[in-house]
Design a protein around this motif. Structure first.
Motif, PDB file in Angstrom:
ATOM      1  N   ALA A 159      28.071  -9.718  18.631  1.00 16.54           N
ATOM      2  CA  ALA A 159      27.628  -9.026  17.427  1.00 16.54           C
ATOM      3  C   ALA A 159      28.835  -8.593  16.598  1.00 16.54           C
ATOM      4  O   ALA A 159      29.799  -8.026  17.128  1.00 16.54           O
ATOM      5  CB  ALA A 159      26.779  -7.822  17.796  1.00 16.54           C
ATOM      6  N   GLU A 160      28.774  -8.891  15.310  1.00  9.51           N
ATOM      7  CA  GLU A 160      29.851  -8.516  14.397  1.00  9.51           C
ATOM      8  C   GLU A 160      29.328  -7.522  13.365  1.00  9.51           C
ATOM      9  O   GLU A 160      28.244  -7.695  12.817  1.00  9.51           O
ATOM     10  CB  GLU A 160      30.402  -9.760  13.684  1.00  9.51           C
ATOM     11  CG  GLU A 160      30.996 -10.795  14.623  1.00  9.51           C
ATOM     12  CD  GLU A 160      31.487 -12.024  13.874  1.00  9.51           C
ATOM     13  OE1 GLU A 160      31.454 -11.994  12.620  1.00  9.51           O
ATOM     14  OE2 GLU A 160      31.897 -12.987  14.525  1.00  9.51           O
ATOM     15  N   ASP A 161      30.124  -6.488  13.115  1.00  9.81           N
ATOM     16  CA  ASP A 161      29.724  -5.483  12.140  1.00  9.81           C
ATOM     17  C   ASP A 161      29.706  -6.073  10.739  1.00  9.81           C
ATOM     18  O   ASP A 161      30.540  -6.906  10.378  1.00  9.81           O
ATOM     19  CB  ASP A 161      30.684  -4.293  12.171  1.00  9.81           C
ATOM     20  CG  ASP A 161      30.532  -3.471  13.434  1.00  9.81           C
ATOM     21  OD1 ASP A 161      29.414  -3.465  13.990  1.00  9.81           O
ATOM     22  OD2 ASP A 161      31.520  -2.858  13.877  1.00  9.81           O
ATOM     23  N   LYS A 173      24.235  -5.995  11.608  1.00 11.00           N
ATOM     24  CA  LYS A 173      24.975  -6.723  12.639  1.00 11.00           C
ATOM     25  C   LYS A 173      24.722  -8.223  12.493  1.00 11.00           C
ATOM     26  O   LYS A 173      23.573  -8.665  12.444  1.00 11.00           O
ATOM     27  CB  LYS A 173      24.515  -6.283  14.036  1.00 11.00           C
ATOM     28  CG  LYS A 173      24.783  -4.824  14.366  1.00 11.00           C
ATOM     29  CD  LYS A 173      26.222  -4.580  14.763  1.00 11.00           C
ATOM     30  CE  LYS A 173      26.405  -3.159  15.276  1.00 11.00           C
ATOM     31  NZ  LYS A 173      27.806  -2.900  15.713  1.00 11.00           N
ATOM     32  N   LYS A 174      25.798  -8.978  12.438  1.00 12.06           N
ATOM     33  CA  LYS A 174      25.690 -10.439  12.360  1.00 12.06           C
ATOM     34  C   LYS A 174      25.745 -11.023  13.769  1.00 12.06           C
ATOM     35  O   LYS A 174      26.632 -10.697  14.555  1.00 12.06           O
ATOM     36  CB  LYS A 174      26.818 -11.021  11.514  1.00 12.06           C
ATOM     37  CG  LYS A 174      26.716 -10.705  10.039  1.00 12.06           C
ATOM     38  CD  LYS A 174      27.840 -11.392   9.263  1.00 12.06           C
ATOM     39  CE  LYS A 174      27.704 -11.137   7.774  1.00 12.06           C
ATOM     40  NZ  LYS A 174      28.797 -11.797   6.999  1.00 12.06           N
ATOM     41  N   TRP A 217      20.899  -8.551  11.642  1.00  9.40           N
ATOM     42  CA  TRP A 217      20.000  -7.575  12.247  1.00  9.40           C
ATOM     43  C   TRP A 217      20.289  -6.190  11.685  1.00  9.40           C
ATOM     44  O   TRP A 217      21.440  -5.846  11.408  1.00  9.40           O
ATOM     45  CB  TRP A 217      20.174  -7.545  13.773  1.00  9.40           C
ATOM     46  CG  TRP A 217      19.795  -8.828  14.450  1.00  9.40           C
ATOM     47  CD1 TRP A 217      20.434 -10.033  14.354  1.00  9.40           C
ATOM     48  CD2 TRP A 217      18.696  -9.027  15.341  1.00  9.40           C
ATOM     49  NE1 TRP A 217      19.803 -10.977  15.121  1.00  9.40           N
ATOM     50  CE2 TRP A 217      18.729 -10.384  15.747  1.00  9.40           C
ATOM     51  CE3 TRP A 217      17.706  -8.208  15.845  1.00  9.40           C
ATOM     52  CZ2 TRP A 217      17.804 -10.925  16.624  1.00  9.40           C
ATOM     53  CZ3 TRP A 217      16.774  -8.741  16.725  1.00  9.40           C
ATOM     54  CH2 TRP A 217      16.827 -10.081  17.109  1.00  9.40           C
ATOM     55  N   ASN A 218      19.236  -5.392  11.533  1.00  5.04           N
ATOM     56  CA  ASN A 218      19.384  -4.020  11.088  1.00  5.04           C
ATOM     57  C   ASN A 218      18.347  -3.156  11.790  1.00  5.04           C
ATOM     58  O   ASN A 218      17.411  -3.678  12.390  1.00  5.04           O
ATOM     59  CB  ASN A 218      19.212  -3.929   9.566  1.00  5.04           C
ATOM     60  CG  ASN A 218      20.061  -2.830   8.962  1.00  5.04           C
ATOM     61  OD1 ASN A 218      20.238  -1.776   9.577  1.00  5.04           O
ATOM     62  ND2 ASN A 218      20.594  -3.071   7.772  1.00  5.04           N
ATOM     63  N   ASN A 251      14.387   0.523  15.672  1.00  3.28           N
ATOM     64  CA  ASN A 251      14.489  -0.715  16.444  1.00  3.28           C
ATOM     65  C   ASN A 251      15.336  -1.736  15.682  1.00  3.28           C
ATOM     66  O   ASN A 251      15.255  -1.833  14.455  1.00  3.28           O
ATOM     67  CB  ASN A 251      13.091  -1.304  16.686  1.00  3.28           C
ATOM     68  CG  ASN A 251      12.198  -0.379  17.479  1.00  3.28           C
ATOM     69  OD1 ASN A 251      12.376  -0.184  18.673  1.00  3.28           O
ATOM     70  ND2 ASN A 251      11.217   0.211  16.798  1.00  3.28           N
ATOM     71  N   TRP A 252      16.130  -2.502  16.423  1.00  5.86           N
ATOM     72  CA  TRP A 252      16.881  -3.596  15.816  1.00  5.86           C
ATOM     73  C   TRP A 252      15.922  -4.738  15.474  1.00  5.86           C
ATOM     74  O   TRP A 252      15.163  -5.185  16.318  1.00  5.86           O
ATOM     75  CB  TRP A 252      17.963  -4.121  16.773  1.00  5.86           C
ATOM     76  CG  TRP A 252      19.148  -3.209  16.920  1.00  5.86           C
ATOM     77  CD1 TRP A 252      19.448  -2.416  17.980  1.00  5.86           C
ATOM     78  CD2 TRP A 252      20.192  -3.019  15.958  1.00  5.86           C
ATOM     79  NE1 TRP A 252      20.610  -1.731  17.757  1.00  5.86           N
ATOM     80  CE2 TRP A 252      21.101  -2.085  16.515  1.00  5.86           C
ATOM     81  CE3 TRP A 252      20.451  -3.536  14.694  1.00  5.86           C
ATOM     82  CZ2 TRP A 252      22.238  -1.659  15.842  1.00  5.86           C
ATOM     83  CZ3 TRP A 252      21.594  -3.121  14.013  1.00  5.86           C
ATOM     84  CH2 TRP A 252      22.472  -2.204  14.582  1.00  5.86           C
ATOM     85  N   LYS A 253      15.993  -5.176  14.216  1.00  8.93           N
ATOM     86  CA  LYS A 253      15.118  -6.261  13.772  1.00  8.93           C
ATOM     87  C   LYS A 253      15.874  -7.234  12.882  1.00  8.93           C
ATOM     88  O   LYS A 253      16.887  -6.893  12.273  1.00  8.93           O
ATOM     89  CB  LYS A 253      13.901  -5.707  13.025  1.00  8.93           C
ATOM     90  CG  LYS A 253      12.978  -4.874  13.895  1.00  8.93           C
ATOM     91  CD  LYS A 253      11.649  -4.600  13.208  1.00  8.93           C
ATOM     92  CE  LYS A 253      10.713  -3.863  14.139  1.00  8.93           C
ATOM     93  NZ  LYS A 253       9.360  -3.692  13.565  1.00  8.93           N
TER      94      LYS A 253
END
Length: 575
Positions: free
Chosen positions: A355-357, A362-363, A378-379, A384-386
């Protein structure tokens, strides 16, 4: 299986079903009506998409969005956390697509108290529970949770505001616990908790309301033992509640700040595992699709499912859409995502990158075996991460276009299948001036159609003379009936208009009534091609006109060529 979830259980959310009303004044101070507030961008998207659906003839679906935009409701109850602050506990599906919520209480003097634009603190998609913060000025008491597990046969009460007409109406119901430790994986994973099965009256609109036992020591006279969430459709008085310990754990973690989105790497591992869930298939990915992604890509994904997905998938997505349009679009996207991880022999092994900021979240790069990597973003949404961006969907035919162009071009797609089409018209043999007629009844399934035909024409039979010149006989009128073996069609839709080029083959018998008398009946075989134009009035009826060229064979040697000009109707579209 994914279809079982929709057909056997329903979340009791928004209804017009009547109920037996048994009033209890004090409880109304603790139980409330909950309405979610959709983000303005979501409302604008739904309004635009409703118009697009209507312009393409999907009037039923556009009406579903209209009804959805008018608002829906569920129930909730007041509960004080360990921080001493008041909250409303409800189901996640009541406020699933919302960014804030309104809650309303009925007062003893028949007035109402309403609190608007309240913050949704957290929502758990696996448990189907959510927590809404009441304002600091709220002064009423809350319900208390029971610390004693319920037992089979124990009396329980349900409270909430199911629909009567289009309005929420207070209802208190009484029943018994029929299974204190039900294990139903489709509703709640047994790894999290068992659930309570009971017969206390619940109807759509009760979602998020409390299941209680009587307790004279409690300020309200009741203690909460569960959160009413599901109802079995095909069984009488079979309702299900989330147990009190699960409610308490969720609230305490949220209040303590421990109910967070969690580690993104763990979330990605869960996602990759879900791509191979054999029981739920694409349905398992729905919870990973963000509301933000629905506004960007849901409309195109829904059209794609209607046009290209297997019937079982299409039916499931449509069933959900009719219940909740946003959820229908969510699972249409889930299906498009799920396909990226499937190979000919099943689910592909997938590697997830680190995961990259990013300024937007998050990419994460996902690489299914044998395929190029897929960039995802993802955000966090409701804790929840979606997924907010998925490369293969964002870079699809419409993904790179701006919103204006996307809306414009989304009016085109490979056409939709109809169940039945009926047509008839004039048949013009090339070798004679005497016209006949032809009629067909077709049953369609996407690009393949089959059916029956009936035609009458003056057949011109060619014969060879001794000097090899051709003579024609004009005196044979034939009545032919038979089956259309195949019709390969590739329909294209532009707004409400459809162009349908096709190829076809027919096989039948001519003059079938003479088969047992003079034996003059002959085999009829024809191949041809045609072009059909239709206009979709709505998703039930579509008039059509067309022209078809046929090269016909009577028996083994006699042949003729014909042109059919027809008009007809298509109806009972399958979506």
């Amino acid at each position: 299986m994914i279809f079982r979830l929709k057909r056997i259980f329903i979340c009791m959310f928004l209804s017009c079903l009547p109920g037996v009303l048994i009033f209890s004044e004090p409880l109304r101070n603790y139980v409330c009506i909950v309405r979610g507030n959709l983000p303005k961008d979501t409302v604008k998207f739904l309004e635009d998409y409703r118009d697009t659906l209507d312009s393409r003839g999907y009037s039923t679906y556009s009406k579903e969005i209209d009804a959805y935009l008018k608002g829906s409701f569920g129930s909730g109850f007041v509960y004080y956390g360990t921080d001493g602050k008041p909250y409303v506990v409800t189901n996640r599906h009541v406020i699933a697509e919302s960014d804030t919520a309104n809650v309303q209480f009925e007062n003893e003097d028949d007035s109402t108290s309403e609190y608007k634009e309240l913050k949704i603190i957290a929502a758990d998609e696996d448990i189907d529970i959510a927590l809404i913060a009441l304002p600091a000025s709220y002064s009423r008491k809350g319900l208390e949770l029971s610390t004693t597990p319920v037992t089979d046969g124990e009396d329980v009460w349900s409270a909430g505001f199911p629909g009567l007409g289009n309005d929420p109406v207070w209802q208190l119901g009484k029943g018994i616990v029929s299974n204190s430790h039900a294990k139903i994986n489709e509703l709640l994973s047994p790894d999290i908790s068992t659930i309570i099965q009971h017969s206390a009256q619940v109807d759509p609109g009760n979602s998020g309301g409390p299941l209680m036992i009587a307790d004279t020591k409690a300020s309200s006279g009741y203690r909460v033992v569960g959160l009413n969430t599901w109802k079995a459709v095909y069984r009488e008085a079979t309702n299900f509640s989330i147990p009190a310990p699960v409610i308490q754990s969720f609230v305490e973690k949220t209040v303590a700040g421990k109910q967070s989105a969690g580690d993104i790497d763990d979330r990605i591992k869960q996602f990759v595992k879900a791509t191979g869930d054999k029981d739920l298939a694409f349905f398992a990915l729905g919870k990973y699709v963000s509301n933000n992604m629905i506004s960007k890509s849901g409309g195109d994904a829904f059209f794609s499912v209607l046009a290209k997905a297997p019937v079982s998938v299409r039916s499931t997505v449509v069933d959900i859409f009719e219940y909740d349009p946003i959820e229908g679009l969510r699972y249409a996207i889930a299906y498009e995502i799920w396909k990226e991880f499937q190979g000919e022999d099943g689910t592909l092994a997938t590697e997830a990158g680190t995961a990259e900021d990013s300024t937007n979240g998050k990419k994460i790069s996902l690489t299914p075996q044998g395929k190029t990597s897929i960039a995802t973003l993802w955000n966090t949404e409701q804790g929840n991460w979606k997924i907010t961006e998925f490369d293969t969907i964002e870079n699809s035919k419409l993904g790179k276009k701006d919103k204006k162009d996307a809306n414009k071009n989304s009016d085109f797609s490979v056409g939709e299948p109809y169940f039945i089409s009926l047509s008839g018209g004039i048949l013009l043999p090339f070798e004679t001036q005497t016209p006949g007629y032809s009629s067909t009844l077709l049953f369609n399934n996407k690009i393949i159609a089959f059916g029956i035909y009936l035609q009458s024409e003056k057949a011109i039979i060619s014969t060879k003379t001794d000097d090899s010149s051709t003579e024609y006989s004009n005196n044979l009128t034939t009545m032919t009936t038979g089956g259309i073996l195949t019709r390969i069609q590739i329909p294209f839709t532009f707004n409400k208009f459809e162009i349908n080029p096709y190829g076809t083959a027919r096989l039948g018998l001519s003059n079938i009534t003479s088969l047992l008398t003079d034996g003059s009946s002959r085999l009829h075989f024809a191949v041809g091609c045609g072009l059909e134009f239709s206009y979709n009035i709505n998703d039930i009826l579509s008039p059509a006109i067309g022209a078809e060229y046929m090269h016909e064979f009577y028996g083994l040697t006699e042949k003729t060529n014909s042109l059919i000009i027809s008009a007809g109707l298509k109806f009972f579209k399958i979506n």
